[in-house]
Design a protein around this motif. Structure first.
Motif, PDB file in Angstrom:
ATOM      1  N   LYS A  55       0.808  -1.202   0.000  1.00  0.00           N
ATOM      2  CA  LYS A  55       0.000   0.000   0.000  1.00  0.00           C
ATOM      3  C   LYS A  55       0.850   1.263   0.000  1.00  0.00           C
ATOM      4  CE  LYS A  55      -3.543  -0.073   2.807  1.00  0.00           C
ATOM      5  NZ  LYS A  55      -4.333  -0.258   4.026  1.00  0.00           N
ATOM      6  N   ALA A  56       2.099   1.121   0.377  1.00  0.00           N
ATOM      7  CA  ALA A  56       2.972   2.291   0.452  1.00  0.00           C
ATOM      8  C   ALA A  56       3.189   2.882  -0.946  1.00  0.00           C
ATOM      9  CB  ALA A  56       4.307   1.918   1.071  1.00  0.00           C
ATOM     10  N   ASN A  57       3.190   4.202  -1.014  1.00  0.00           N
ATOM     11  CA  ASN A  57       3.468   4.946  -2.265  1.00  0.00           C
ATOM     12  C   ASN A  57       2.528   4.546  -3.402  1.00  0.00           C
ATOM     13  OD1 ASN A  57       5.541   6.311  -0.972  1.00  0.00           O
ATOM     14  ND2 ASN A  57       7.117   4.884  -1.736  1.00  0.00           N
ATOM     15  N   ASN A  58       1.259   4.461  -3.130  1.00  0.00           N
ATOM     16  CA  ASN A  58       0.216   4.307  -4.149  1.00  0.00           C
ATOM     17  C   ASN A  58       0.234   2.904  -4.754  1.00  0.00           C
ATOM     18  OD1 ASN A  58      -1.681   4.590  -6.227  1.00  0.00           O
ATOM     19  ND2 ASN A  58      -1.188   6.764  -6.447  1.00  0.00           N
ATOM     20  N   ARG A  59      -0.606   2.080  -4.226  1.00  0.00           N
ATOM     21  CA  ARG A  59      -0.709   0.697  -4.664  1.00  0.00           C
ATOM     22  C   ARG A  59      -1.159   0.587  -6.128  1.00  0.00           C
ATOM     23  NH1 ARG A  59      -4.666  -2.567  -0.956  1.00  0.00           N
ATOM     24  NH2 ARG A  59      -6.024  -0.886  -1.728  1.00  0.00           N
ATOM     25  N   ASP A  60      -2.031   1.486  -6.555  1.00  0.00           N
ATOM     26  CA  ASP A  60      -2.518   1.440  -7.936  1.00  0.00           C
ATOM     27  C   ASP A  60      -1.382   1.687  -8.947  1.00  0.00           C
ATOM     28  OD1 ASP A  60      -5.038   0.936  -6.975  1.00  0.00           O
ATOM     29  OD2 ASP A  60      -5.657   3.041  -7.037  1.00  0.00           O
ATOM     30  N   LEU A  61      -0.511   2.643  -8.577  1.00  0.00           N
ATOM     31  CA  LEU A  61       0.618   2.893  -9.464  1.00  0.00           C
ATOM     32  C   LEU A  61       1.557   1.695  -9.530  1.00  0.00           C
ATOM     33  CD1 LEU A  61       1.578   6.605  -8.689  1.00  0.00           C
ATOM     34  CD2 LEU A  61       0.421   5.716 -10.709  1.00  0.00           C
ATOM     35  N   THR A  70       4.782   6.653 -15.065  1.00  0.00           N
ATOM     36  CA  THR A  70       4.281   6.062 -13.818  1.00  0.00           C
ATOM     37  C   THR A  70       5.324   6.180 -12.718  1.00  0.00           C
ATOM     38  OG1 THR A  70       2.925   4.504 -15.059  1.00  0.00           O
ATOM     39  CG2 THR A  70       3.395   3.959 -12.769  1.00  0.00           C
ATOM     40  N   VAL A  71       6.601   5.924 -13.068  1.00  0.00           N
ATOM     41  CA  VAL A  71       7.675   6.097 -12.098  1.00  0.00           C
ATOM     42  C   VAL A  71       7.754   7.554 -11.659  1.00  0.00           C
ATOM     43  CG1 VAL A  71      10.157   5.943 -11.740  1.00  0.00           C
ATOM     44  CG2 VAL A  71       8.965   4.137 -12.982  1.00  0.00           C
ATOM     45  N   LEU A  72       7.592   8.468 -12.639  1.00  0.00           N
ATOM     46  CA  LEU A  72       7.619   9.897 -12.296  1.00  0.00           C
ATOM     47  C   LEU A  72       6.468  10.248 -11.359  1.00  0.00           C
ATOM     48  CD1 LEU A  72       8.771  12.746 -12.719  1.00  0.00           C
ATOM     49  CD2 LEU A  72       7.328  12.947 -14.761  1.00  0.00           C
ATOM     50  N   ALA A  73       5.307   9.678 -11.651  1.00  0.00           N
ATOM     51  CA  ALA A  73       4.143   9.941 -10.792  1.00  0.00           C
ATOM     52  C   ALA A  73       4.388   9.415  -9.389  1.00  0.00           C
ATOM     53  CB  ALA A  73       2.900   9.304 -11.395  1.00  0.00           C
ATOM     54  N   LYS A  74       5.005   8.212  -9.261  1.00  0.00           N
ATOM     55  CA  LYS A  74       5.300   7.673  -7.938  1.00  0.00           C
ATOM     56  C   LYS A  74       6.293   8.580  -7.206  1.00  0.00           C
ATOM     57  CE  LYS A  74       6.065   3.263  -7.441  1.00  0.00           C
ATOM     58  NZ  LYS A  74       5.011   2.888  -6.492  1.00  0.00           N
ATOM     59  N   THR A  75       7.280   9.102  -7.945  1.00  0.00           N
ATOM     60  CA  THR A  75       8.279   9.963  -7.315  1.00  0.00           C
ATOM     61  C   THR A  75       7.641  11.256  -6.820  1.00  0.00           C
ATOM     62  OG1 THR A  75       9.916   9.079  -8.839  1.00  0.00           O
ATOM     63  CG2 THR A  75      10.509  11.058  -7.627  1.00  0.00           C
ATOM     64  N   ILE A  76       6.795  11.845  -7.675  1.00  0.00           N
ATOM     65  CA  ILE A  76       6.103  13.080  -7.272  1.00  0.00           C
ATOM     66  C   ILE A  76       5.179  12.807  -6.091  1.00  0.00           C
ATOM     67  CG2 ILE A  76       4.412  14.795  -8.051  1.00  0.00           C
ATOM     68  CD1 ILE A  76       5.670  14.607 -10.828  1.00  0.00           C
ATOM     69  N   THR A  77       4.542  11.642  -6.093  1.00  0.00           N
ATOM     70  CA  THR A  77       3.648  11.292  -4.974  1.00  0.00           C
ATOM     71  C   THR A  77       4.415  11.238  -3.656  1.00  0.00           C
ATOM     72  OG1 THR A  77       2.223  10.033  -6.456  1.00  0.00           O
ATOM     73  CG2 THR A  77       2.076   9.541  -4.090  1.00  0.00           C
ATOM     74  N   VAL A  78       5.634  10.672  -3.683  1.00  0.00           N
ATOM     75  CA  VAL A  78       6.450  10.594  -2.475  1.00  0.00           C
ATOM     76  C   VAL A  78       6.786  11.996  -1.972  1.00  0.00           C
ATOM     77  CG1 VAL A  78       8.672   9.862  -1.544  1.00  0.00           C
ATOM     78  CG2 VAL A  78       7.366   8.330  -3.008  1.00  0.00           C
ATOM     79  N   VAL A  79       7.192  12.859  -2.906  1.00  0.00           N
ATOM     80  CA  VAL A  79       7.570  14.211  -2.520  1.00  0.00           C
ATOM     81  C   VAL A  79       6.367  14.975  -1.944  1.00  0.00           C
ATOM     82  CG1 VAL A  79       8.445  16.418  -3.377  1.00  0.00           C
ATOM     83  CG2 VAL A  79       9.474  14.286  -4.162  1.00  0.00           C
ATOM     84  N   GLU A 113       8.101  -9.898   9.001  1.00  0.00           N
ATOM     85  CA  GLU A 113       7.966  -9.157  10.243  1.00  0.00           C
ATOM     86  C   GLU A 113       8.128  -7.660  10.038  1.00  0.00           C
ATOM     87  OE1 GLU A 113      12.254 -10.469   9.749  1.00  0.00           O
ATOM     88  OE2 GLU A 113      10.256 -11.350   9.531  1.00  0.00           O
ATOM     89  N   LEU A 114       8.763  -7.285   8.949  1.00  0.00           N
ATOM     90  CA  LEU A 114       8.921  -5.851   8.659  1.00  0.00           C
ATOM     91  C   LEU A 114       7.719  -5.285   7.935  1.00  0.00           C
ATOM     92  CD1 LEU A 114      12.649  -5.782   7.460  1.00  0.00           C
ATOM     93  CD2 LEU A 114      11.724  -5.263   9.745  1.00  0.00           C
ATOM     94  N   ASN A 115       6.852  -6.186   7.435  1.00  0.00           N
ATOM     95  CA  ASN A 115       5.701  -5.736   6.656  1.00  0.00           C
ATOM     96  C   ASN A 115       4.530  -5.460   7.595  1.00  0.00           C
ATOM     97  OD1 ASN A 115       4.091  -5.061   4.536  1.00  0.00           O
ATOM     98  ND2 ASN A 115       3.811  -7.164   3.774  1.00  0.00           N
ATOM     99  N   LYS A 116       4.796  -4.525   8.582  1.00  0.00           N
ATOM    100  CA  LYS A 116       3.770  -4.160   9.565  1.00  0.00           C
ATOM    101  C   LYS A 116       3.653  -2.649   9.612  1.00  0.00           C
ATOM    102  CE  LYS A 116       4.420  -8.272  12.409  1.00  0.00           C
ATOM    103  NZ  LYS A 116       4.745  -8.783  13.744  1.00  0.00           N
ATOM    104  N   LYS A 117       2.435  -2.184   9.999  1.00  0.00           N
ATOM    105  CA  LYS A 117       2.132  -0.762   9.940  1.00  0.00           C
ATOM    106  C   LYS A 117       2.979   0.036  10.895  1.00  0.00           C
ATOM    107  CE  LYS A 117      -1.755   2.432  10.171  1.00  0.00           C
ATOM    108  NZ  LYS A 117      -3.220   2.571  10.399  1.00  0.00           N
ATOM    109  N   GLU A 118       3.237  -0.546  12.114  1.00  0.00           N
ATOM    110  CA  GLU A 118       3.995   0.219  13.099  1.00  0.00           C
ATOM    111  C   GLU A 118       5.418   0.464  12.645  1.00  0.00           C
ATOM    112  OE1 GLU A 118       3.541  -4.146  14.347  1.00  0.00           O
ATOM    113  OE2 GLU A 118       2.243  -2.496  13.705  1.00  0.00           O
ATOM    114  N   ASN A 119       5.931  -0.425  11.792  1.00  0.00           N
ATOM    115  CA  ASN A 119       7.302  -0.208  11.316  1.00  0.00           C
ATOM    116  C   ASN A 119       7.384   0.952  10.329  1.00  0.00           C
ATOM    117  OD1 ASN A 119       8.334  -2.337  12.827  1.00  0.00           O
ATOM    118  ND2 ASN A 119       7.850  -3.838  11.226  1.00  0.00           N
ATOM    119  N   PHE A 120       6.290   1.216   9.633  1.00  0.00           N
ATOM    120  CA  PHE A 120       6.271   2.307   8.667  1.00  0.00           C
ATOM    121  C   PHE A 120       5.912   3.641   9.282  1.00  0.00           C
ATOM    122  CE2 PHE A 120       5.969  -1.396   6.010  1.00  0.00           C
ATOM    123  CZ  PHE A 120       6.746  -1.078   4.919  1.00  0.00           C
ATOM    124  N   LEU A 121       5.388   3.615  10.584  1.00  0.00           N
ATOM    125  CA  LEU A 121       5.043   4.866  11.246  1.00  0.00           C
ATOM    126  C   LEU A 121       6.240   5.476  11.943  1.00  0.00           C
ATOM    127  CD1 LEU A 121       1.564   3.968  12.779  1.00  0.00           C
ATOM    128  CD2 LEU A 121       2.058   5.308  10.716  1.00  0.00           C
TER     129      LEU A 121
END
Length: 859
Positions: free
Chosen positions: A626-632, A676-685, A847-855
């Protein structure tokens, strides 16, 4: 009857007697014809010798068949009741002795009475002279021809002259020989057939030499034939001393020895062989250097039988001679006629006893020669037992021409009498009228005469009074006992179609032993082999040249070509530069290793992408997905799958549809992936900026923004591609020049500008994505995807920057392979750099694929 005469003193001829022999069958019927011939010589004294060792002066032996052919023809006509029923044909034979005085004396006697030597005084009507059959050399033939021409006496010549006389022949001449031009064409064809381009030429006299240089030499030169020597050999007169003969022989053999050509052509006449006989004499050649073997080519009239049959004549030098002779054919009944000829059965034959004595080496009882001693002739000897070279039982060309000459006059007389006396018979014809008018009226009928002889051949004259016929090519084979035989090995006959008039049987020819019985070569220098061309030597004849290798890409596929030539576009020159090899048709196919490798890589990466997409869909609710736009992420995976599959459009035989869409499909799909890569990069920024207090950027974030970025960037590329397809669309091309050995089937991009515009725009988006990702690489985040994007864009740009020089320096199918490799490498770079970390976490570090690790934030 009154006979007119011209005053002419006869006592001036008494110094040389006329040698005359004749046939006589009784009194001639009124209107009879006497054929006069100046071609035979009566022999006075001779020695008795066995077969093969006949006396030197065996002229009767050599020409007796000609006498019998004359007799045979006359008897056939006299026995034919439908030919000349009221006319008996007879003839006298006179000798020219190869002497102008004797020839003129014989000419005057022909137009005189039989018992008085007074020219232009002839009162008898029983021996009416209507035609002369003659064999005169060009030295003094014009004198006889002019004399007979005054009296309008038809003259039929059965000898073939090697040169046109410089004197104008009278209209009374009718030649029983073909046009000499056919003989010279035949000699040229013979030389070209055996590739004899370097020859020696010897002329019998100055007239022949002068005529050859002016009239014929150019034709030989145009055919590529050159001469190592063009010489005149002087005829030897019969009163020449022995020492002078030796000097002439030595000079001749010096020319032959110094002549480097293996082929020598002798242009001469009947008496030329007499001269050549002296030069080839064994005793004469003891004082000179023995010459190497030669291929002698003799013109018609130079009968080898005139070499002589004496013990002292060495014929080995003439072994393998190729001689042109007038065409002949066997006459029905002639051989049987010869076999029945005996002294007892040939009444009135004034030659037979002399011939019999010479041929069988015997003497008749009561003859002057019988006092010398030797074998006695029985008269029962058989002509067929005589060796062929002494007396041939098959008809010769001269005998054949004489036979046809007799029939030509007979047919002309028959037509003339038939046309003039339709209403009254010859018996009622006034005798004086026949005598006075028949001679000059015979010319027009002879000119138009046409008949089939007993051999079935049609005979007629052309507009120049020459017989329409051809020449046979005879190969003379000699033996150690000085005997020889002639074998017919070819022909030159204008009566055949142009492509068939010349024929030669190579296998039937026997060559001189000097050449080890194989066909000799006669060239100035070795032939230029295929792969080389001729280059003329300065100051040398055209046939002398150097051999220069052909330039690269040029060939010569035959010997002695003047220049090399290029192969057709669909062929290339082999290593030896002597043949063209068909080019192989090539393209990046599915069957070759390179194509198979590309297909395997494309399908393998496509399978990996499909597996990643399935993995991400399976874990679509996890934070890493889900990170950085799953659809992209899904969109990029699908686009990468299409990128890998679009490489299949570059493999296989180029066709119109694939050429039209492979570049546009590749460029649009790649542009959408990069956007699409550009869109993902802009989304991150934007996501980082939206977390700042008081930021209004959050309202811009969402699907609309990413979709608009991808759509707008792709539409620009689609517009460029649409303009490309409209203005100058790509098309399939057959490239025959890029590769030396291959015909390349490829797609021509038609417009290089549009092609590089497409790649340039795609590169611009990649650089933009790389720049934004590079600037955002240090943003605080537990999983900062811009680092992966930075690396992926770095790989992408590196691949396509190296693509340009590689593509431009490639040819043929290598260009398609470079582009396929670039697509696979750049797509694989995007796939590996962006998605391998996520797959690693999903599969190996769940074990790293958890929400608390991304917060958690890193500071």
């Amino acid at each position: 009857m009154v006979c007119q005469t011209q005053a002419l003193q006869s006592d001036v001829w008494n110094s040389q007697p006329i040698l005359s022999k004749y046939y006589q069958w009784g009194d001639f019927i009124y209107g009879g014809i006497i054929f006069q011939s100046v071609f035979l010589s009566a022999v006075q004294n001779f020695r008795t010798q066995p077969f093969g060792q006949l006396p030197k002066n065996s002229i009767i032996t050599e020409n007796y068949q000609n006498i019998l052919a004359l007799d045979f023809a006359a008897k056939e006509i006299n026995r034919n009741p439908h030919m000349l029923p009221n006319v008996t044909m007879g003839f006298n034979i006179y000798d020219d002795g190869l002497n102008a005085r004797w020839t003129n004396q014989a000419t005057m006697k022909l137009i005189s009475s039989s018992n008085r030597f007074v020219p232009n005084y002839k009162c008898s009507i029983q021996d009416t002279l209507l035609a002369v059959i003659e064999n005169l050399s060009s030295y003094f033939s014009y004198e006889v021809q002019n004399a007979f021409g005054i009296y309008k006496i038809p003259q039929l010549m059965y000898a073939c002259s090697s040169a046109e006389t410089k004197y104008t022949s009278p209209l009374s001449i009718h030649q029983m020989v073909p046009n000499a031009a056919h003989q010279y064409r035949g000699i040229i064809q013979l030389l070209l057939h055996f590739k004899w381009r370097w020859i020696g030429f010897f002329a019998a006299n100055e007239d022949i030499l002068e005529w050859f240089v002016k009239k014929i030499l150019a034709e030989f030169s145009l055919s590529g034939i050159c001469f190592s020597v063009i010489e005149l050999f002087t005829s030897i007169s019969y009163d020449t001393s022995r020492g002078e003969i030796m000097k002439s022989a030595a000079a001749f053999f010096e020319k032959v020895t110094n002549n480097k050509a293996n082929v020598s052509v002798i242009f001469g006449e009947i008496h030329t062989m007499v001269t050549l006989r002296w030069w080839l004499d064994h005793e004469s050649r003891q004082t000179v250097q023995k010459s190497k073997g030669k291929v002698w080519i003799l013109t018609a009239g130079m009968e080898l039988k005139n070499v002589g049959n004496g013990r002292t004549w060495d014929t080995q030098q003439l072994h393998g001679v190729l001689s042109f002779v007038i065409h002949s054919n066997e006459l029905p009944g002639f051989q049987q006629f010869l076999q029945k000829t005996t002294p007892s059965s040939s009444n009135g034959d004034g030659f037979i006893e002399e011939f019999w004595s010479q041929a069988f080496g015997c003497t008749f009882q009561g003859s002057l020669q019988n006092n010398v001693g030797g074998n006695t002739c029985t008269g029962e000897e058989k002509l067929e037992s005589i060796p062929e070279h002494v007396f041939p039982m098959s008809i010769t060309s001269q005998s054949y021409s004489i036979y046809n000459a007799v029939y030509a006059v007979a047919h002309a007389l028959h037509v003339m009498y038939s046309s003039r006396f339709k209403t009254k018979t010859m018996a009622k014809m006034d005798k004086k009228e026949l005598q006075n008018q028949v001679v000059w009226q015979l010319h027009s009928f002879l000119k138009s005469v046409s008949f089939n002889n007993s051999a079935g051949e049609k005979l007629h004259f052309d507009e120049n009074g020459k017989l329409v016929a051809g020449f046979d090519i005879i190969n003379w084979v000699t033996f150690p006992n000085n005997s020889f035989i002639g074998v017919k090995v070819g022909r030159m006959d204008p009566r055949f179609p142009p492509d068939e008039e010349f024929r030669i049987d190579e296998d039937a020819i026997v060559w001189h032993s000097w050449f080890n019985r194989v066909q000799p070569l006669s060239v100035c220098n070795p032939s230029c082999q295929p792969g080389y061309k001729k280059e003329k030597k300065e100051g040398e004849p055209l046939c002398c040249y150097d051999c220069i290798p052909c330039l690269e890409g040029w060939i010569s596929d035959m010997e002695d070509l003047d220049d090399c030539f290029k192969c057709p576009d669909d062929h290339y020159a082999n290593m030896g530069q002597n043949s063209c090899i068909p080019k192989t048709i090539t393209f990046l196919s599915y069957e070759e290793p390179l194509g198979i490798s590309c297909v395997i890589c494309s399908l393998s990466f496509s399978l990996i992408v499909a597996m990643m997409l399935r993995l991400f869909v399976k874990h679509h609710n996890t934070p890493i997905v889900k990170a950085n736009n799953r659809d992209l992420t899904y969109t990029l995976l699908i686009l990468l799958l299409l990128c890998f599959l679009c490489t299949l459009l570059f493999i296989g035989q180029p066709k119109r549809i694939t050429c039209l869409f492979r570049q546009t499909a590749f460029s649009i799909i790649f542009t959408m992936a990069v956007s699409t890569v550009l869109a993902k990069t802009i989304t991150v920024v934007l996501a980082f900026m939206a977390t700042q207090p008081g930021s209004r950027i959050k309202k811009w974030m969402g699907r609309k923004l990413t979709s608009s970025i991808v759509f707008s960037c792709s539409m620009v590329q689609a517009g460029i591609c649409l303009l490309w397809l409209t203005a100058s669309p790509p098309f399939p091309e057959i490239d025959m020049h890029s590769s030396k050995e291959e015909i390349v089937l490829q797609c021509n991009e038609s417009s290089s500008v549009m092609f590089f515009c497409v790649l340039g725009y795609m590169g611009f988006l990649a650089i933009a994505s790389f720049t934004v990702a590079f600037l955002a690489r240090k943003l605080p985040d537990s999983f900062n995807e811009t680092k992966c994007i930075t690396f992926s864009m770095l790989v992408f740009c590196s691949v396509w920057l190296s693509f340009f020089p590689s593509y431009l320096s490639s040819k043929g199918k290598s260009m398609a392979a470079v582009e396929v490799f670039s697509i696979l490498a750049s797509s694989a770079g995007l796939l590996c750099c962006q998605f391998s970390p996520k797959c690693y976490i999903i599969l190996l570090k769940p074990e790293l694929n958890k929400k608390e690790n991304f917060l958690k934030r890193k500071h």
